[in-house]
Design an enzyme around this catalytic site. Structure first.
Site, PDB file in Angstrom:
ATOM      1  N   ASP A 287       0.827  -1.207   0.000  1.00 53.81           N
ATOM      2  CA  ASP A 287       0.000   0.000   0.000  1.00 53.81           C
ATOM      3  C   ASP A 287       0.855   1.248   0.000  1.00 53.81           C
ATOM      4  O   ASP A 287       1.243   1.730   1.065  1.00 53.81           O
ATOM      5  CB  ASP A 287      -0.923  -0.012   1.224  1.00 53.81           C
ATOM      6  CG  ASP A 287      -1.886   1.164   1.245  1.00 53.81           C
ATOM      7  OD1 ASP A 287      -2.063   1.802   0.194  1.00 53.81           O
ATOM      8  OD2 ASP A 287      -2.447   1.432   2.315  1.00 53.81           O
ATOM      9  N   GLU A 319      -1.809  10.693  -0.475  1.00 53.00           N
ATOM     10  CA  GLU A 319      -3.054   9.918  -0.502  1.00 53.00           C
ATOM     11  C   GLU A 319      -3.444   9.485   0.898  1.00 53.00           C
ATOM     12  O   GLU A 319      -4.626   9.531   1.270  1.00 53.00           O
ATOM     13  CB  GLU A 319      -2.892   8.689  -1.411  1.00 53.00           C
ATOM     14  CG  GLU A 319      -4.179   7.929  -1.691  1.00 53.00           C
ATOM     15  CD  GLU A 319      -4.524   6.849  -0.668  1.00 53.00           C
ATOM     16  OE1 GLU A 319      -5.614   6.257  -0.750  1.00 53.00           O
ATOM     17  OE2 GLU A 319      -3.678   6.590   0.222  1.00 53.00           O
TER      18      GLU A 319
END
Length: 502
Positions: A287, A319
């Site tokens: 991730d 993000e």
């Protein structure tokens, strides 16, 4: 691995200052090239698991640059690990013989870090207590003491906050409006801290979003931890509390990196993106190392081909702090530039160890037209390869959100985060029921060993298929009009990134 980590690229505000390539000289060379026109099959043939693994190992070494400040590998924005990641992406792209124009987009990003926290309600320390993302610290970074005072309704209006809240800890139900609104109103009413409790079953972890001067230290707790407090308050009993948060909320500069093919119709672009940062808690190899490295690997392989339509690749920063990079990018697009993006494909977490092949259920009924066609491209691919797949909500959890809100068709694939795998999904994909798709999601264990190479390779082939299909032709794909560009939905979503916001 080549690492020219800053300071040569560092500007005065600490953001990478990356030059723009001059595309003019190489355009004619590319247009007369003997390279073959892009095809999905040929691009997929270039995808090898061993190459992806090699890049993952390089990225993990880069994450180690964050150890001095964070005591473990991380690529969170502002860290040396993230600066090294940006340098790695840029350096790789810059060696591709002017196939792309490469630009940076520096922007201010709000980031927060909680070093220590504690919440006491009456005589109990609720096990579910979690500081909200971007919460400010308590006053002077010291514990604060006061009575627990229940707020009426959902705490979304100033009238919900009682007169006796000054010097107290506001106790607020989740629902209707963002957590940041609740914290702001609690601060304006004189509260020294706030606790938002879940009105659904389970724990509550969210974010306050954009800071305001009136935000107060804010925790989320589960419905079960809230129940005894609510019962005591309902019975007229006094409940005291202690709240403590030592942390920071600050604005830094960080950078998106964008690469666009020099060849191809510049007014009709297929855009793909993944995020370059991790959370502070770990190195983020799945991730979203898996997504961002997939794009970097395919960017190198794409140079063997010519394209009819331009391909634009993006590596978003921030993000994990709330889709900051993609939000900023879309906000800066003119109407003309917005319309040149025919669709946006989001690739976030492609190799979860306990994976499922997940496709965002992006329908045209509630999203910009074209989203459903992209969705079907993904499912058709899985079916053509005798692979099972499942739909997941298209609910604002990743970087597609700003695109679809501004009329750009979007979609994507993933392999799962903190969700629990079911017995039915085990029958479809294998793996372990009752466990997270990624047991190391947002943790120190998201390292090289945390990626399933089979899933990652298959999904990288699917990403290659999506790029090649639209780089070759948009035949049959809905055309965009100026009417698409107006904001598609201004209503707040349950998620904005991985954290709840309401």
């Amino acid at each position: 691995m080549k690492l020219s980590v800053v300071p040569a690229l560092l500007g005065p505000v600490g953001a990478l200052q990356l030059p723009l390539f001059n595309a003019e000289a190489s355009q004619s060379e590319l247009s007369t090239s003997s390279k073959q026109l892009i095809s999905s099959e040929l691009l997929q043939e270039q995808v090898k698991a061993e190459n992806l693994l090699k890049r993952a190992k390089e990225l993990y070494e880069i994450a180690k640059l964050g150890e001095e400040e964070y005591q473990h590998p991380t690529r969170v924005i502002g860290s040396k690990g993230h600066l090294g990641t940006l340098d790695y992406i840029y350096s790789t792209l810059s060696e591709l013989d002017d196939y792309y124009t490469i630009t940076n987009q520096s922007f201010p990003a709000v980031t927060g870090n909680v070093f220590e926290s504690r919440l006491v309600l009456g005589h109990t320390v609720p096990s579910s207590a979690t500081p909200m993302g971007l919460t400010p610290p308590t006053k002077d970074r010291e514990p604060v003491y006061g009575p627990i005072v229940a707020v009426s309704n959902f705490g979304c209006d100033a009238s919900d906050y009682p007169d006796n809240l000054s010097g107290a800890i506001a106790f607020i139900s989740r629902g209707t409006c963002p957590f940041g609104t609740k914290s702001d109103l609690a601060g304006k009413a004189g509260a020294i801290a706030a606790v938002v409790y879940n009105n659904e079953q389970g724990d509550l972890s969210g974010t306050l979003g954009t800071p305001t001067p009136d935000h107060v230290a804010t925790f989320g707790i589960s419905d079960s931890d809230a129940a005894p407090v609510l019962e005591q308050l309902k019975n007229g009993e006094k409940v005291d509390g202690i709240a403590y948060v030592d942390g920071i909320v600050e604005t830094i500069m960080t950078t998106n990196i964008i690469a666009q093919t020099i060849e191809g119709d510049q007014d009709n672009c297929v855009m793909v993106g993944g995020h370059s940062d991790s959370v502070a808690e770990g190195p983020g190899i799945n991730d979203d190392g898996s997504g961002s490295l997939t794009l970097l690997e395919l960017a190198t392989k794409l140079t063997q081909f010519t394209v009819n339509n331009c391909v634009r690749l993006a590596w978003w920063a921030g993000e994990e702090e709330g889709l900051l990079g993609s939000d900023y990018y879309v906000s800066q697009l003119t109407s003309e530039e917005n319309q040149k993006i025919r669709l946006f494909c989001d690739y976030d977490m492609l190799g979860s160890p306990n994976f499922a092949y997940q496709v965002y259920n992006a329908t045209n009924a509630v999203n910009p037209v074209g989203s459903e066609e992209l969705r079907d491209l993904y499912t058709d691919f899985y079916e053509a390869h005798d692979l099972n797949w499942t739909y997941i909500p298209f609910d604002g959890r990743s970087d597609y959100d700003a695109f679809i809100r501004n009329g750009i068709p979007g979609g994507g694939i993933a392999t799962g985060a903190e969700g629990v795998k079911t017995e039915e999904e085990v029958a479809l994909f294998g793996g372990r029921a009752g466990e997270w798709y990624d047991p190391n999601y947002h943790q120190i264990g998201d390292d090289v060993s945390n990626v399933n190479l089979t899933a990652w390779e298959i999904n990288t082939k699917l990403v290659a298929h999506s790029i090649a299909t639209y780089a070759r032709s948009f035949d049959g794909f809905p055309k965009r009009t100026l009417d698409d560009i107006s904001s598609f939905s201004a209503e707040p979503r349950k998620y904005h990134g991985h954290r709840l916001q309401l």
